[in-house]
Motif scaffolding. Structure first.
Motif, PDB file in Angstrom:
ATOM      1  N   ILE A   1     -42.606  22.298 -37.200  1.00 25.22           N
ATOM      2  CA  ILE A   1     -41.223  21.925 -37.528  1.00 25.22           C
ATOM      3  C   ILE A   1     -40.240  22.836 -36.775  1.00 25.22           C
ATOM      4  CG2 ILE A   1     -39.494  21.799 -39.397  1.00 25.22           C
ATOM      5  CD1 ILE A   1     -41.891  21.258 -41.330  1.00 25.22           C
ATOM      6  N   THR A   2     -40.617  24.107 -36.630  1.00 24.82           N
ATOM      7  CA  THR A   2     -39.685  25.070 -36.022  1.00 24.82           C
ATOM      8  C   THR A   2     -39.950  25.281 -34.533  1.00 24.82           C
ATOM      9  OG1 THR A   2     -41.122  26.861 -36.805  1.00 24.82           O
ATOM     10  CG2 THR A   2     -39.220  26.317 -38.168  1.00 24.82           C
ATOM     11  N   GLY A   3     -40.749  24.425 -33.938  1.00 26.46           N
ATOM     12  CA  GLY A   3     -40.907  24.444 -32.479  1.00 26.46           C
ATOM     13  C   GLY A   3     -41.752  25.569 -31.926  1.00 26.46           C
ATOM     14  N   VAL A   4     -42.408  26.327 -32.829  1.00 30.60           N
ATOM     15  CA  VAL A   4     -43.311  27.377 -32.326  1.00 30.60           C
ATOM     16  C   VAL A   4     -44.450  26.707 -31.551  1.00 30.60           C
ATOM     17  CG1 VAL A   4     -44.861  29.263 -33.002  1.00 30.60           C
ATOM     18  CG2 VAL A   4     -42.714  28.900 -34.249  1.00 30.60           C
ATOM     19  N   TYR A   5     -44.918  25.587 -32.085  1.00 30.96           N
ATOM     20  CA  TYR A   5     -45.891  24.752 -31.376  1.00 30.96           C
ATOM     21  C   TYR A   5     -45.307  23.345 -31.218  1.00 30.96           C
ATOM     22  CZ  TYR A   5     -49.110  28.257 -33.313  1.00 30.96           C
ATOM     23  OH  TYR A   5     -49.726  29.407 -33.693  1.00 30.96           O
ATOM     24  N   ALA A   6     -45.765  22.682 -30.158  1.00 31.62           N
ATOM     25  CA  ALA A   6     -45.434  21.254 -30.004  1.00 31.62           C
ATOM     26  C   ALA A   6     -46.612  20.455 -30.542  1.00 31.62           C
ATOM     27  CB  ALA A   6     -45.220  20.937 -28.529  1.00 31.62           C
ATOM     28  N   PRO A   7     -46.347  19.368 -31.265  1.00 29.07           N
ATOM     29  CA  PRO A   7     -47.476  18.579 -31.760  1.00 29.07           C
ATOM     30  C   PRO A   7     -48.282  17.958 -30.624  1.00 29.07           C
ATOM     31  CG  PRO A   7     -45.368  17.657 -32.530  1.00 29.07           C
ATOM     32  CD  PRO A   7     -45.049  18.808 -31.637  1.00 29.07           C
ATOM     33  N   THR A   8     -49.577  17.788 -30.860  1.00 30.13           N
ATOM     34  CA  THR A   8     -50.426  17.088 -29.893  1.00 30.13           C
ATOM     35  C   THR A   8     -50.102  15.591 -29.943  1.00 30.13           C
ATOM     36  OG1 THR A   8     -52.112  18.722 -30.456  1.00 30.13           O
ATOM     37  CG2 THR A   8     -52.842  16.831 -29.160  1.00 30.13           C
ATOM     38  N   ALA A   9     -49.754  15.122 -31.141  1.00 32.75           N
ATOM     39  CA  ALA A   9     -49.339  13.722 -31.314  1.00 32.75           C
ATOM     40  C   ALA A   9     -48.405  13.652 -32.517  1.00 32.75           C
ATOM     41  CB  ALA A   9     -50.555  12.834 -31.552  1.00 32.75           C
ATOM     42  N   GLY A  10     -47.625  12.573 -32.580  1.00 31.77           N
ATOM     43  CA  GLY A  10     -46.755  12.363 -33.730  1.00 31.77           C
ATOM     44  C   GLY A  10     -45.331  12.808 -33.465  1.00 31.77           C
ATOM     45  N   SER A  11     -44.466  12.591 -34.471  1.00 29.99           N
ATOM     46  CA  SER A  11     -43.056  12.939 -34.285  1.00 29.99           C
ATOM     47  C   SER A  11     -42.483  13.588 -35.547  1.00 29.99           C
ATOM     48  CB  SER A  11     -42.254  11.687 -33.924  1.00 29.99           C
ATOM     49  OG  SER A  11     -42.283  10.793 -35.005  1.00 29.99           O
ATOM     50  N   ILE A  12     -41.425  14.343 -35.324  1.00 29.55           N
ATOM     51  CA  ILE A  12     -40.747  15.032 -36.432  1.00 29.55           C
ATOM     52  C   ILE A  12     -39.254  14.753 -36.300  1.00 29.55           C
ATOM     53  CG2 ILE A  12     -40.321  17.263 -37.555  1.00 29.55           C
ATOM     54  CD1 ILE A  12     -42.863  18.322 -36.148  1.00 29.55           C
ATOM     55  N   THR A  13     -38.643  14.295 -37.388  1.00 30.10           N
ATOM     56  CA  THR A  13     -37.190  14.120 -37.357  1.00 30.10           C
ATOM     57  C   THR A  13     -36.559  14.966 -38.456  1.00 30.10           C
ATOM     58  OG1 THR A  13     -37.243  12.192 -38.799  1.00 30.10           O
ATOM     59  CG2 THR A  13     -37.263  11.748 -36.445  1.00 30.10           C
ATOM     60  N   PHE A  14     -35.362  15.440 -38.157  1.00 28.19           N
ATOM     61  CA  PHE A  14     -34.590  16.224 -39.119  1.00 28.19           C
ATOM     62  C   PHE A  14     -33.179  15.663 -39.136  1.00 28.19           C
ATOM     63  CE2 PHE A  14     -31.648  19.831 -39.782  1.00 28.19           C
ATOM     64  CZ  PHE A  14     -31.914  20.020 -41.120  1.00 28.19           C
TER      65      PHE A  14
ATOM     66  N   ASP B   1     -32.212  12.710 -39.260  1.00 28.60           N
ATOM     67  CA  ASP B   1     -32.186  11.565 -38.340  1.00 28.60           C
ATOM     68  C   ASP B   1     -32.181  11.932 -36.854  1.00 28.60           C
ATOM     69  OD1 ASP B   1     -32.416   9.693 -40.288  1.00 28.60           O
ATOM     70  OD2 ASP B   1     -30.258   9.558 -40.629  1.00 28.60           O
ATOM     71  N   GLN B   2     -32.405  13.202 -36.547  1.00 24.97           N
ATOM     72  CA  GLN B   2     -32.510  13.584 -35.129  1.00 24.97           C
ATOM     73  C   GLN B   2     -33.956  13.919 -34.808  1.00 24.97           C
ATOM     74  OE1 GLN B   2     -29.439  16.756 -34.837  1.00 24.97           O
ATOM     75  NE2 GLN B   2     -28.899  15.622 -32.982  1.00 24.97           N
ATOM     76  N   ASP B   3     -34.407  13.493 -33.645  1.00 18.83           N
ATOM     77  CA  ASP B   3     -35.776  13.794 -33.240  1.00 18.83           C
ATOM     78  C   ASP B   3     -35.869  15.268 -32.858  1.00 18.83           C
ATOM     79  OD1 ASP B   3     -38.288  13.908 -32.251  1.00 18.83           O
ATOM     80  OD2 ASP B   3     -38.040  12.326 -30.759  1.00 18.83           O
ATOM     81  N   ILE B   4     -36.664  16.017 -33.604  1.00 25.71           N
ATOM     82  CA  ILE B   4     -36.833  17.444 -33.256  1.00 25.71           C
ATOM     83  C   ILE B   4     -38.280  17.733 -32.851  1.00 25.71           C
ATOM     84  CG2 ILE B   4     -34.896  18.302 -34.638  1.00 25.71           C
ATOM     85  CD1 ILE B   4     -37.182  19.320 -36.645  1.00 25.71           C
ATOM     86  N   THR B   5     -39.011  16.709 -32.487  1.00 26.48           N
ATOM     87  CA  THR B   5     -40.393  16.914 -32.042  1.00 26.48           C
ATOM     88  C   THR B   5     -40.355  17.846 -30.829  1.00 26.48           C
ATOM     89  OG1 THR B   5     -40.716  14.581 -32.561  1.00 26.48           O
ATOM     90  CG2 THR B   5     -42.530  15.710 -31.438  1.00 26.48           C
ATOM     91  N   ALA B   6     -41.134  18.914 -30.898  1.00 25.18           N
ATOM     92  CA  ALA B   6     -41.198  19.863 -29.786  1.00 25.18           C
ATOM     93  C   ALA B   6     -39.835  20.477 -29.449  1.00 25.18           C
ATOM     94  CB  ALA B   6     -41.795  19.206 -28.538  1.00 25.18           C
ATOM     95  N   ILE B   7     -39.032  20.691 -30.471  1.00 23.68           N
ATOM     96  CA  ILE B   7     -37.751  21.380 -30.302  1.00 23.68           C
ATOM     97  C   ILE B   7     -38.021  22.804 -29.809  1.00 23.68           C
ATOM     98  CG2 ILE B   7     -37.798  22.235 -32.688  1.00 23.68           C
ATOM     99  CD1 ILE B   7     -34.833  21.920 -32.844  1.00 23.68           C
ATOM    100  N   ARG B   8     -37.097  23.364 -29.025  1.00 24.28           N
ATOM    101  CA  ARG B   8     -37.283  24.765 -28.621  1.00 24.28           C
ATOM    102  C   ARG B   8     -36.977  25.668 -29.814  1.00 24.28           C
ATOM    103  NH1 ARG B   8     -33.733  25.548 -23.420  1.00 24.28           N
ATOM    104  NH2 ARG B   8     -33.365  27.490 -24.545  1.00 24.28           N
ATOM    105  N   PRO B   9     -37.809  26.691 -30.036  1.00 23.35           N
ATOM    106  CA  PRO B   9     -37.604  27.536 -31.229  1.00 23.35           C
ATOM    107  C   PRO B   9     -36.203  28.131 -31.304  1.00 23.35           C
ATOM    108  CG  PRO B   9     -39.652  28.137 -30.117  1.00 23.35           C
ATOM    109  CD  PRO B   9     -38.993  27.112 -29.253  1.00 23.35           C
TER     110      PRO B   9
END
Ligand SMILES: Nc1ncnc2c1ncn2[C@@H]1O[C@H](COP(=O)(O)OP(=O)(O)OP(=O)(O)O)[C@@H](O)[C@H]1O
Length: 260
Positions: free
Chosen positions: A49-62, A64-72
């Motif tokens: 969730i906090t961008g320490v790791y990027a998911p191998t698959a899937g998505s994360i929204t916060f 309503d904004q896509d934060i998948t692989a957000i920079r920490p």
């Protein structure tokens, strides 16, 4: 609408699948819990969730904004703050300075202005100090403002981490084992504090915790992980009577002892 939503999130570390196809959503203003045995993947979820790791698959929204692989370093700007399982304070700074640093991040002034300490900078510094003291008062640490962070007992260091996270003015607060190392009385006192902060700051909270009295006391919704997969989700009542959860984590003999 959800504040935080994970959809089909998987994280692999080489051959280790830390999280597998995890989906859950936390509603705005909710206090939710993430529980499960050691190594189940809970902290990995926070790190995703906090961008320490990027998911191998899937998505994360916060919100309503896509934060998948957000920079920490962008997480705080989105309104997400966290505490850590292994406390991460500036050990040799004072309690106050640990919180001031967090407030300071929110304030914008040029280096030149700071070096000559213009009246504006002095005013800002006073404001920062007052805000930091407010956060310390909220967690009951105002009288410890001038002591070194590492001289506090662990329970108070955890509260200091919460004060620091709050100073970032988050909308979503992620608490990683806030009651770790506390006795039952202290952990219930902490639950009361989290409840107060939740109401006062209009927060959405996701917390990882092994103290079940804290989880059951606070969480409207609970997600249970086991071996990287979501084993169950539900209310405290549902989770406590779920045979899979009892078998995998709580223990067949689990019975909640209510605090009241
Ligand atoms: N950076 C990493 N590299 C390799 N494996 C990792 C890494 N981070 C986590 N893991 C592995 O992923 C799995 C899940 O770990 P994680 O720390 O998320 O579990 P947890 O549920 O938070 O456990 P605990 O309750 O003990 O904190 C474990 O097998 C762990 O060893």
């Amino acid at each position: 609408m959800s504040m935080l939503e994970l959809t089909g999130v998987t994280k692999k570390f080489g051959g280790i699948v830390a999280c597998k196809d995890i989906s859950f959503s936390v509603a705005p203003g909710q206090v939710a819990g993430l529980i499960g045995p050691n190594g189940a993947g809970k902290t990995t979820v926070f790190n995703l969730i906090t961008g320490v790791y990027a998911p191998t698959a899937g998505s994360i929204t916060f919100a309503d904004q896509d934060i998948t692989a957000i920079r920490p370093d962008k997480v705080v700007a989105h309104g997400i703050a966290r505490t850590f399982q292994n406390i991460r304070l500036f050990r040799n700074l004072t309690v106050l300075d640990n919180v001031r640093i967090a407030v300071d991040k929110e304030v914008d002034y040029a280096l030149g202005e700071a070096l000559v300490r213009s009246p504006r900078v002095k005013n800002l510094e006073q404001e920062i100090c007052a805000l930091a003291m407010e956060r310390l008062e909220e967690v009951g640490l105002a009288d410890k403002a001038d002591v070194r962070a590492d001289s506090l007992p662990y329970g108070l260091q955890r509260k200091l981490e919460i004060a620091r996270a709050l100073a970032l003015r988050p909308r979503l607060l992620l608490l990683d084992e806030p009651a770790a190392g506390m006795n039952p009385e202290e952990s219930l006192e902490l639950a009361g504090l989290v409840r107060t902060l939740h109401a006062r700051h209009d927060l959405t909270i996701l917390l990882i915790e092994h103290h079940m009295d804290v989880v059951m006391e606070l969480c409207e919704r609970i997600f249970v992980l086991d071996f990287g997969v979501k084993l169950a989700e539900g209310t405290a009542e549902e989770i406590q009577t779920n045979p899979d959860v009892l078998r995998a984590y709580l223990g067949e003999g689990y019975k909640r002892v209510r605090s009241q």
